[in-house]
Each structure stands twice: as structure tokens, then as C-alpha cells.
Design an enzyme around this catalytic site. Structure first.
Site, mmCIF file in Angstrom:
data_model
loop_
_atom_site.group_PDB
_atom_site.id
_atom_site.type_symbol
_atom_site.label_atom_id
_atom_site.label_comp_id
_atom_site.label_asym_id
_atom_site.label_seq_id
_atom_site.Cartn_x
_atom_site.Cartn_y
_atom_site.Cartn_z
ATOM 1 N N GLU A 102 -13.716 8.453 6.507
ATOM 2 C CA GLU A 102 -12.864 8.974 7.586
ATOM 3 C C GLU A 102 -11.409 8.531 7.375
ATOM 4 O O GLU A 102 -10.474 9.313 7.531
ATOM 5 C CB GLU A 102 -13.376 8.456 8.938
ATOM 6 C CG GLU A 102 -12.539 8.914 10.118
ATOM 7 C CD GLU A 102 -12.869 8.167 11.408
ATOM 8 O OE1 GLU A 102 -13.892 7.477 11.487
ATOM 9 O OE2 GLU A 102 -12.057 8.288 12.352
ATOM 10 N N GLN B 109 25.130 12.058 -2.003
ATOM 11 C CA GLN B 109 24.213 11.042 -2.538
ATOM 12 C C GLN B 109 23.314 10.429 -1.465
ATOM 13 O O GLN B 109 22.179 10.054 -1.737
ATOM 14 C CB GLN B 109 24.994 9.944 -3.246
ATOM 15 C CG GLN B 109 25.428 10.381 -4.640
ATOM 16 C CD GLN B 109 26.050 9.244 -5.424
ATOM 17 O OE1 GLN B 109 26.551 8.273 -4.868
ATOM 18 N NE2 GLN B 109 26.044 9.378 -6.735
ATOM 19 N N GLY C 215 -8.317 4.450 14.062
ATOM 20 C CA GLY C 215 -7.936 3.042 13.921
ATOM 21 C C GLY C 215 -6.428 2.926 13.783
ATOM 22 O O GLY C 215 -5.830 3.564 12.916
ATOM 23 N N THR C 216 -5.834 2.129 14.666
ATOM 24 C CA THR C 216 -4.376 1.989 14.670
ATOM 25 C C THR C 216 -3.907 1.201 13.441
ATOM 26 O O THR C 216 -4.713 0.548 12.762
ATOM 27 C CB THR C 216 -3.913 1.226 15.937
ATOM 28 O OG1 THR C 216 -4.473 -0.092 15.881
ATOM 29 C CG2 THR C 216 -4.379 1.924 17.220
HETATM 30 C C1 LIG Z 1 -5.094 13.032 19.813
HETATM 31 C C2 LIG Z 1 -6.202 12.036 19.769
HETATM 32 C C3 LIG Z 1 -7.426 12.409 19.219
HETATM 33 C C4 LIG Z 1 -8.493 11.508 19.214
HETATM 34 N N1 LIG Z 1 -9.734 11.920 18.775
HETATM 35 C C5 LIG Z 1 -10.822 11.111 18.960
HETATM 36 C C6 LIG Z 1 -12.154 11.587 18.715
HETATM 37 O O1 LIG Z 1 -12.355 12.725 18.296
HETATM 38 N N2 LIG Z 1 -13.198 10.749 18.976
HETATM 39 C C7 LIG Z 1 -13.022 9.491 19.457
HETATM 40 O O2 LIG Z 1 -13.998 8.784 19.680
HETATM 41 N N3 LIG Z 1 -11.759 8.983 19.691
HETATM 42 C C8 LIG Z 1 -10.671 9.782 19.469
HETATM 43 N N4 LIG Z 1 -9.399 9.307 19.732
HETATM 44 C C9 LIG Z 1 -9.219 7.938 20.190
HETATM 45 C C10 LIG Z 1 -8.534 7.043 19.148
HETATM 46 O O3 LIG Z 1 -9.438 6.729 18.147
HETATM 47 C C11 LIG Z 1 -8.005 5.814 19.920
HETATM 48 O O4 LIG Z 1 -6.887 6.263 20.657
HETATM 49 C C12 LIG Z 1 -7.628 4.676 19.000
HETATM 50 O O5 LIG Z 1 -8.779 4.138 18.401
HETATM 51 C C13 LIG Z 1 -6.896 3.551 19.752
HETATM 52 O O6 LIG Z 1 -7.556 3.214 20.934
HETATM 53 P P1 LIG Z 1 -6.737 3.158 22.317
HETATM 54 O O7 LIG Z 1 -5.981 4.440 22.423
HETATM 55 O O8 LIG Z 1 -7.672 2.830 23.410
HETATM 56 O O9 LIG Z 1 -5.684 2.009 22.121
HETATM 57 P P2 LIG Z 1 -5.926 0.428 22.367
HETATM 58 O O10 LIG Z 1 -7.128 -0.023 21.633
HETATM 59 O O11 LIG Z 1 -5.850 0.159 23.829
HETATM 60 O O12 LIG Z 1 -4.647 -0.174 21.653
HETATM 61 C C14 LIG Z 1 -3.382 -0.327 22.293
HETATM 62 C C15 LIG Z 1 -2.483 -1.145 21.363
HETATM 63 O O13 LIG Z 1 -3.053 -2.448 21.162
HETATM 64 C C16 LIG Z 1 -3.214 -2.685 19.765
HETATM 65 N N5 LIG Z 1 -4.419 -3.482 19.516
HETATM 66 C C17 LIG Z 1 -5.687 -3.264 19.975
HETATM 67 N N6 LIG Z 1 -6.522 -4.179 19.466
HETATM 68 C C18 LIG Z 1 -5.793 -4.987 18.660
HETATM 69 C C19 LIG Z 1 -6.082 -6.124 17.840
HETATM 70 N N7 LIG Z 1 -7.317 -6.613 17.726
HETATM 71 N N8 LIG Z 1 -5.058 -6.696 17.158
HETATM 72 C C20 LIG Z 1 -3.788 -6.212 17.260
HETATM 73 N N9 LIG Z 1 -3.456 -5.127 18.012
HETATM 74 C C21 LIG Z 1 -4.447 -4.537 18.702
HETATM 75 C C22 LIG Z 1 -3.358 -1.292 19.152
HETATM 76 O O14 LIG Z 1 -3.077 -1.315 17.758
HETATM 77 C C23 LIG Z 1 -2.350 -0.515 19.958
HETATM 78 O O15 LIG Z 1 -1.072 -0.710 19.459
HETATM 79 C C24 LIG Z 1 -8.307 10.191 19.712
HETATM 80 C C25 LIG Z 1 -7.059 9.806 20.224
HETATM 81 C C26 LIG Z 1 -6.032 10.717 20.280
HETATM 82 C C27 LIG Z 1 -4.723 10.288 20.923
#
Ligand SMILES: Cc1cc2nc3c(=O)[nH]c(=O)nc-3n(C[C@H](O)[C@H](O)[C@H](O)COP(=O)(O)OP(=O)(O)OC[C@H]3O[C@@H](n4cnc5c(N)ncnc54)[C@H](O)[C@@H]3O)c2cc1C
Length: 385
Positions: A240, A277, A364-365
Site C-alpha cells: 500500500e 536561472q 500513514g502520516t
Molecule cells: C481523503 C482521505 C481518504 C482516506 N481514506 C481512507 C480509507 O479509505 N480507509 C481508511 O481506513 N482510512 C482512510 N483515511 C484515513 C487516514 O488513513 C487517516 O486520516 C490517517 O491515518 C491519519 O489519521 P488521523 O486523521 O486520525 O490523524 P491522527 O492520527 O489524529 O494524527 C494527527 C497528527 O498527530 C500525528 N501523530 C499521531 N500519532 C503520532 C505518533 N505516534 N508520533 C508522532 N506523531 C503522531 C500525526 O502524524 C498527525 O500529524 C483517509 C483520510 C483522508 C483524509
């Protein structure tokens, strides 16, 4: 990258399809937040929805390299389409193909490959994002079925999908060891969809909520073992990440190619801006990052095709991190090169910038990628010992 003759042909076919079919619709579906069903059906006709799936189940064969070729090629012209495609083909179908029984694959995959059904994957919940194993959607056994209660959010293809790979807790408190994967179909009693989100980018890719209210799922729809959902999830994470990296690469390439065309046309101070440039340096830096991301992606994809996805956590996380950040950086550089026009909808670079933003968040962020990379370093070198 060295491609086989078939892969080269696939790459050219996808490029042509993207240029002729996706590019003309990309601005409109972005503006109207519309899923392009017409191009989806054409993708099905061309076999693009069955890539990575054996012909025995209605697929067109191939593996991770072919999936990356498609991810890159589709995203070059329309990231929204690439995202719907990635969710359908990789997050849903590839997981069924890897972990399903023979009966499940024969029952579920042909309709998905043919585009008669749209698939998605649901793990994220309002309170469980990066820490996804803290999910609270609950599945309780009742005779020959499971009853699901809870909700998922941010699900790609959620508002339009027919069939979802859903992760739910079957042993509360056991985190990854107490999660099970289920196939939930749209017409199951107790299943509904909630809000569709309005988004900054990926606007032609519908994202929404799934709701389970005493939703009855037959036990024959459990994918993998009961309490084995963590393994199902892990089995697909490395590929993925490569596919999201490939989509990021397609977008980063679009930024560079459009910028080159514009820089050659636009004149200021009596000369083309391509002759300044400082513009040349921006183009050069965009190209360098693109080449580095390409090298990472294709070497990892080739390695995975040969020896499977296991043991590549550091490499795939690094590739996803670098390629997604390259997409954002190239989109920023492109909008700078386009000047004021880059801030308007006169040119696609404005959309590229909006579409790029999610690449460092979804799958995954960047922070989570760094966390994974460090954990692997720690295993190898005992950094924190
Ligand atoms: C357009 C879109 C499509 C998506 N599609 C899918 C899908 O099809 N299926 C599905 O299941 N999900 C889907 N997602 C969800 C996506 O995988 C999550 O948004 C992502 O995993 C982050 O989770 P969160 O948004 O809850 O952020 P959070 O986990 O709340 O994170 C918020 C902040 O905290 C940071 N953070 C969290 N934990 C840690 C750590 N341990 N150390 C340091 N920093 C940390 C993060 O990096 C981020 O900057 C989608 C999201 C979007 C916006």
C-alpha cells in the site's frame, strides 16, 4: 527503471488513457466533487480494475510493479481517479486475494474486477486514526453470523462503494490481536453510509462515513482468522505504501512537466521565464527529487515482486515518506513558477497543490512513517538501547 515488454506496453496504455480520458474531466470532477463513473467503466473494459488479481478470479494478472505503473500513470492525469482505483484494487481486492479462501475469491473478486461492484477498505474511526488498533467498532458472534456496531470515517469510495473490507474488534482490549476483518456489503441489514466529506483535494474521490447498527455479517465473510485482522492489515501495508508513493510520483511528475511547458511559454522582461536561472534551479531541483523518488519506488517494487512484501518496512516507509513529500514540494514549486496563474483554476497546478496535501497524511502520516523507520533502525542497530 527497466520494465519488461508487457510492463512497457501497460505503462504506455495507461499514459494514453490518462491523457485522453482522465485529463479532460479532471478539473470538472474536482469542481463538482463528482465520481467519474464513465471513466471507471472504461477502466474496467481495459482490465485496469483487475490488475494484480489472477485471471482465474476475473483479474488481468500482474503484481506490485503493474499496480505501481497504474498508480503513477493514473495520478499523472487525475489523482482523484487514482485514489478511487487504489482503494478498490489495492486496499480491498488485493487483501481479499492475499487472505481470502478459494470460495471467497471466486465469489467476491470477479464483480470487482469487472467494475460491476466498487470496493473500499475501512479501518479508520473518529477516535482511531494513526492508532488504528484502538478501534471500537465491535463485532460479536451470533450463531452463523457476526453483529457489527460502530462507525468508520474518512473511507475512500465510502459514499459509492458496494463492498468494504471492514476491521472490527472481536476481543476488546486485545488491540491488534483482537481485530477481525469482514466483508460488508451495501445491502446488508444494519449497514448505512453517513456524511460525505467536502475536501481540500481528491475532490473527485468520494470520502465518507460508514455506519453499522446491529449490522449482520455472515461468518463466511470473515477474511482471514477470527482475531487475525491485524495480520490481514499488516500483509498489505508495505505494498500500500508503494502504491501511494507511485501516485505521489505521478503527481510530482505532472508538476514538473506542466512547469517546463509554462516556463518555456511565459515571457517577462522580454525573455522566457525558463531563461531565468532561479526558475532553472527550481526545475532542476524538482527533477532531482523526482529521480530520487523514482529510484526508490522502482527498486522497492522490483524487490517486492521478487521476494514478497515481508521485511521491507523501513524501505517502503522511506519510499512513501520521500515520494509524498516530493509531491507536496513539487506542487509548491510549480505554483511558484506559474506565479499568479498558479493560484487560479486557469491551470491544473492549483489542483495539484490541493491534491498533494493528503499524500503525506493518508496511508500513514509522515510522522508515522518516521516512527516506523526509526523502529526498524532500532531493531537493526539498537539505537535506543
Ligand atoms: C481523503 C482521505 C481518504 C482516506 N481514506 C481512507 C480509507 O479509505 N480507509 C481508511 O481506513 N482510512 C482512510 N483515511 C484515513 C487516514 O488513513 C487517516 O486520516 C490517517 O491515518 C491519519 O489519521 P488521523 O486523521 O486520525 O490523524 P491522527 O492520527 O489524529 O494524527 C494527527 C497528527 O498527530 C500525528 N501523530 C499521531 N500519532 C503520532 C505518533 N505516534 N508520533 C508522532 N506523531 C503522531 C500525526 O502524524 C498527525 O500529524 C483517509 C483520510 C483522508 C483524509
Amino acid at each position: 527503471m527497466w520494465f519488461s515488454e508487457e510492463q512497457e506496453l501497460l505503462s504506455r496504455m495507461v499514459d494514453r488513457f490518462g491523457r485522453e480520458q482522465l485529463a479532460p474531466l479532471a478539473a470538472e470532477i474536482d469542481r463538482d466533487e463528482r465520481f467519474p463513473r464513465e471513466t471507471w467503466d472504461k477502466m474496467a473494459e481495459l482490465g485496469l480494475l483487475g490488475v494484480g488479481i489472477p485471471e482465474a478470479y476475473g483479474g488481468s494478472g500482474g503484481g506490485v510493479v503493474e499496480e505501481c505503473i497504474l498508480g503513477e500513470g493514473l495520478a499523472r492525469y487525475c489523482v482523484s481517479t487514482a485514489s478511487c482505483w487504489g482503494s478498490h484494487v489495492d486496499l480491498c481486492m488485493a487483501n481479499i486475494n492475499r487472505n481470502g479462501t478459494e470460495e471467497q475469491k471466486r465469489r467476491l473478486l470477479p464483480d470487482l474486477c469487472a467494475g460491476r461492484k466498487i470496493g473500499g477498505m475501512a479501518m479508520t474511526e473518529p477516535g482511531a486514526g494513526s492508532d488504528v488498533m484502538s478501534m471500537t467498532t465491535r463485532a460479536v458472534r451470533d450463531g452463523d453470523s457476526f453483529v457489527l456496531n460502530g462507525g468508520k470515517t474518512f473511507i475512500t469510495n465510502g459514499p459509492i462503494g458496494d463492498l468494504f473490507l471492514v476491521y472490527a474488534s472481536t476481543t476488546p482490549g486485545a488491540k491488534g490481536r483482537g481485530v477481525t476483518a469482514f466483508i460488508v456489503e451495501r445491502d446488508f441489514p444494519g449497514f448505512s453510509t453517513g456524511r460525505k466529506f467536502e475536501k481540500l483535494g481528491w475532490r473527485g474521490s468520494p470520502t465518507g462515513e460508514l455506519i453499522f447498527e446491529n449490522c449482520r455479517v455472515p461468518a463466511e465473510n470473515v477474511i482471514g482468522d477470527i482475531n487475525g485482522g491485524g495480520r490481514v492489515l499488516l500483509s498489505g501495508l508495505n505494498s500500500e505504501r508503494l502504491i501511494v508513493a507511485a501516485e505521489s510520483l505521478g503527481l510530482a511528475r505532472a508538476c514538473l512537466e506542466d512547469s517546463v511547458v509554462y516556463a518555456k511559454q511565459r515571457e517577462q522582461f522580454g525573455q522566457r521565464i525558463a531563461d531565468f536561472q532561479m526558475i532553472q534551479e527550481k526545475l532542476a531541483r524538482m527533477a532531482v527529487k523526482l529521480e530520487a523518488a523514482k529510484a526508490m519506488l522502482w527498486s522497492q517494487a522490483s524487490e517486492m515482486a521478487i521476494r514478497g512484501p515481508a521485511g521491507l518496512a523501513l524501505e517502503t516507509a522511506a519510499t512513501k515518506l520521500f515520494a509524498s513529500e516530493t509531491a507536496v514540494e513539487n506542487a509548491l514549486a510549480a505554483t511558484q513558477i506559474f506565479g499568479g496563474y498558479g493560484y487560479t483554476r486557469e491551470f491544473p497546478v492549483e489542483r495539484y497543490l490541493r491534491d498533494s496535501r493528503i499524500m503525506t497524511i493518508g496511508a500513514g502520516t509522515s510522522e508515522v512513517m518516521c516512527h516506523i523507520i526509526f523502529r526498524q533502525l532500532d531493531k537493526r542497530f539498537g539505537v535506543s538501547a
